[in-house]
Design an enzyme around this catalytic site. Sequence first.
Site, PDB file in Angstrom:
ATOM      1  N   THR A   2       3.209   2.998  -1.947  1.00  0.00           N
ATOM      2  CA  THR A   2       3.181   3.937  -3.065  1.00  0.00           C
ATOM      3  C   THR A   2       1.761   4.396  -3.351  1.00  0.00           C
ATOM      4  OG1 THR A   2       5.130   2.957  -4.058  1.00  0.00           O
ATOM      5  CG2 THR A   2       3.683   4.194  -5.524  1.00  0.00           C
ATOM      6  N   ARG A  14       0.788  -1.227   0.000  1.00  0.00           N
ATOM      7  CA  ARG A  14       0.000   0.000   0.000  1.00  0.00           C
ATOM      8  C   ARG A  14       0.827   1.288   0.000  1.00  0.00           C
ATOM      9  NH1 ARG A  14      -1.014   2.354   4.748  1.00  0.00           N
ATOM     10  NH2 ARG A  14      -3.217   2.740   4.371  1.00  0.00           N
ATOM     11  N   GLY A  33       5.707  -4.342  -4.853  1.00  0.00           N
ATOM     12  CA  GLY A  33       6.494  -5.061  -3.833  1.00  0.00           C
ATOM     13  C   GLY A  33       6.200  -6.539  -3.736  1.00  0.00           C
ATOM     14  N   GLU A  34       4.936  -6.903  -3.743  1.00  0.00           N
ATOM     15  CA  GLU A  34       4.583  -8.313  -3.581  1.00  0.00           C
ATOM     16  C   GLU A  34       4.289  -9.000  -4.903  1.00  0.00           C
ATOM     17  OE1 GLU A  34       2.463  -9.036   0.400  1.00  0.00           O
ATOM     18  OE2 GLU A  34       1.830  -7.026  -0.167  1.00  0.00           O
ATOM     19  N   LYS A  85       0.520   2.036  -9.135  1.00  0.00           N
ATOM     20  CA  LYS A  85       0.026   0.913  -8.338  1.00  0.00           C
ATOM     21  C   LYS A  85       1.230   0.227  -7.694  1.00  0.00           C
ATOM     22  CE  LYS A  85      -2.348  -1.023 -11.851  1.00  0.00           C
ATOM     23  NZ  LYS A  85      -3.302  -1.983 -12.477  1.00  0.00           N
TER      24      LYS A  85
END
Lengths: 777, 287
Positions: A533, A531, A729-730, A726
Amino acid sequence: MADAVAVTSQIRKRKSVGQPLPQIDSAEKVKGLTQYLQDLSVPGMLYGAIVRSAIPHGLIREIDTSRAERLSGVRAVITARDCPGVLFGPQEPQDWEILCRNKVRYIGDEVAAVAAISPDVAKEAAALVRVEYQELPAVYDPFEALKPGAPVLWEQHPDNVAYRFHIERGDLEAGFARADDVFEHDFYTGRFYHGQMEPMGCIVQYHADGGYTIWTPTHLPFRSRMTYSKGLGVSMDKIRIVVPPFGGSFGMKYELNINCIAALLSKKSRRPVKIFFEREEDIGAGHPRMGLHFHYRLGVTRDGRFVAKEARVVGTGGARTFWTPPVLSTACYRIDSLYHFQNVRTEGFLVYTNQSPATCFRGFGNAEALTALETFIDEIGERTGIDPVELRRMNGVKAGDVSLHGWRIASCGLRECLDRAESVSGFRNRKPPPKIPPRRGVVRGIGLAAGHHISGNRIIINEYDGASAQVRLGFDGQVAVIVGEPDIGQGMNTVFAQIAAEVLDVDPASVRSLPIDTLVSPHGVGTLGSRGTTVAGRAVQLAAEDARTKLVSLAAELLGVPPQEIRLQSGSAVVASGGGSLSMAELGREYATRYGGAFLIGHGHFTPPTEIPDATKYGNLSTSYVFGTHVAEVEVDTETGATRVVRYWALHDSGTIINPSTATGQVHGGVAQGIASALLEEVLVKDGRVTNPNFLDYRIPGFQDIPEMYVEFVETKDPYGPFGAKSIGESSLNPTAAAVCNAIYNAVGVRVHQTPVTPERLWKLLETARTEARKKE
Amino acid sequence: MTELNTVEYIAVKSVAEAVTALQSHKGARVIMGGTDLMVGMRDGRIRPSCLVDVSRVRELIGIANHHGSLRIGAATKITDIIEHPVVRQACPALVDAGKLLGGWQIQNMATLAGNVCNASPAAETAGPLLVLDAEVEACGPSGLRSIPVHQFWLGPGKTALEPTEILTAIIIPPGVDGRRSAYQRVHIRHSVDIALVCSAARVVLADGNVQEARIALGAVAPTPIRVREAESYLQGRALSEEVLDKVAELAQAATQPITDVRASAEYRRAMAGVLVRRVLQSAARRA
């Protein structure tokens, strides 16, 4: 098309967003100047050590701390008698104790703790604490633990189920009735350690007013304060959390009981106390990603439409509950927002076992579910004769879709990622797998997998979803960003600086993000759920816009022109028609001079379009959704089972990329970690004891295990994130393990159903396949 | 960490001084690169009363080629060994093994003698030294003695060295033709790892037939082993598929592997067969 043109011209005009800038703190890190927790000390500080259970399950008969207390240099020894005694924890069921009251539930469970003048003395004292146990039978396998008559870890949960998940949508039976084919699939993803460079640790100082200051790298300074305040029996405002720079986490450093242990040691000794884990402790008694068993049943029509999906997911949670309930629910149903399964029913069980409690890990259950599902889709493609990429295109979500559970997909680049992945990797021209694995030789194979993720997640805290920020200008001309979301090492502060710099047209390298301190930072939900960015970054953008309005009006007044004449340009406010300008430093000084030294502050807050799911779990969970496709090419040594990933392609829709350099870095790291989860890393447990608590036998990848990667971003236009950004990272990790497993199949013709695919595991599968083939002859 | 802080430390300048130090300090250990010893001490597995540092003893450093034998000083670093032109030509198996011993940092610190004295059943250099018929030179209170390397390892962590002796050199005797030798292993991580099973071989070929063969295996028994049945079987035969199959079978029969956290006994036995084939082929291809 008009839109697309507009976007392109906008991008061209951007100076800061879209630039591959180095991370703001990278020079300091590379030079070894960054002060991590282990570099910090507080005057008078003691060192804590934890007395851990030596048995997997048993009743505590007696604890004798007298020898430890007599050791020279020991300042405090605590047991359950020193704890408030309330059960607490970050999730339901709340089952943390600070120190075990009358029962131990895993090897490593926290029984007592000592604080001493040095780490050595603390360790020696911990070894002097004698604990007498009455041993109880233990259970490690979740399926054994679910059987009637299994050893019970918690009386309140006689079935050993910590949390049960259920979701149902549509008419499952009708869906299966429509199916022309029904396929089944089992997959197990192993216990996976974060392998972050910096082990867990904290410094806690007790204050005369009964409160505490905690220095600890945590994703969740504000939320964890809620947990600790209950455990320690003090109000939330009495706990101040200061977040030093992170030495890595990947989900490990959410909320940890050591903060409460150190707090009580500090309270008893009246001195600050540091606890810092050794690697053996971090792996052996730490909190890895849980093992997850998936069973899928999928109904497919003749033309390849998914019409029904039934799933059962079983998680090995360990002895206590950390963040595993939401990890389990994610593993159960997030995939329903990648494909339209039309009718679904999923049952999930989070099971208590006598192992150290698991917690969240980058991917948060979705990486595991995608490993299971994307290997399944590869197999379905083969068994139906329908191209597996086409299956994904046909059933995948699109922009504007609402998923079965009410998740609103505002932007979606899944198809673009699939198309690009196919064309850049040569996946389309792959050879079929061999019918029988060759007896000798090294063979190549190529595999593809898709994936998705969220960008922010509702119900991390119950009260709200969103973020707030301030962008301020001071007397010294410094532009600073103030948020409640810590940079966890991935580069958030750089991204925030770029966003603010874009709005104000200043040099991003000059923008500082302030460190997180719950005493001064705005309340933040935390850096999790991909969450940072999207949600916090959007708040930064809005705060910067507010600051811009204020700056423009100040400059207009000072320069004697109407505000619409003022433009912010390269660090100054200028009159558009010419004839005057003021630098940021001048504006900051002028503002402070006028108002008693005050900062000029822009405020911003963002409330995402998310909803608290209803009783049936219906409701939009995330701000926006990201998509990706990975392709792996592997070489398998058919005699030894050793697999090497030799080429890799990663295509991602993460909306607008704020910083291509840090975003690419996230993909490199995610893929490396994903390859490790596919081939190398597993926490091995025998009779409740971790047998590989070191980096010799717990193998994180090295350079020779990670191939060069092709990374490409498919930039869709999302309405919510800052400049349409959007998350990455994951999602960068999520499809990797499945892509590798599918490539192994393509190379040798054998399906794997468990990760990691170690050489020995694959060798056994190859031997079995070869033996069966010989029998048929 | 307590052990590290309180252990006595003596840096010596000669072998004689080292022997004296070992005699006067019961429970002392010789330290060279420290890449195994320091880790063992940190874990509390090894608790020496005193460390006798010989890493700067000049007579222990260097590689000498005289009277047809190759003498590798005990304190010579792995990096210096694998980069040495004579070693590269005469003992390629040792170079194969040295390149896989830890990573570059370890190779820059670790010594051949240290790897030998650590007496791990999985030691990288053990197999190459076995197939090169190496001898261990040791010095104690009563002077120098030589021990054939196959008699040096007595069990995991146990060697034939007396507590007052120091290993001074590894010697490849004259007349050993090591040009066709090779080493390989099975591991999990391609970067730095430890062998699950490893194997070395050396062959001398005449007209395509094996005149002399040596085969060694590691991590399949309490010590690194020679596979003598396979060596004698190979004599006078060409390395055909059938012959290699038979050799692999004999090699597997010679193993007594265990199951541990790294691999099962079953896998180790199977890989012993795979590796023996591979190292023989690889050795034979060298000239």
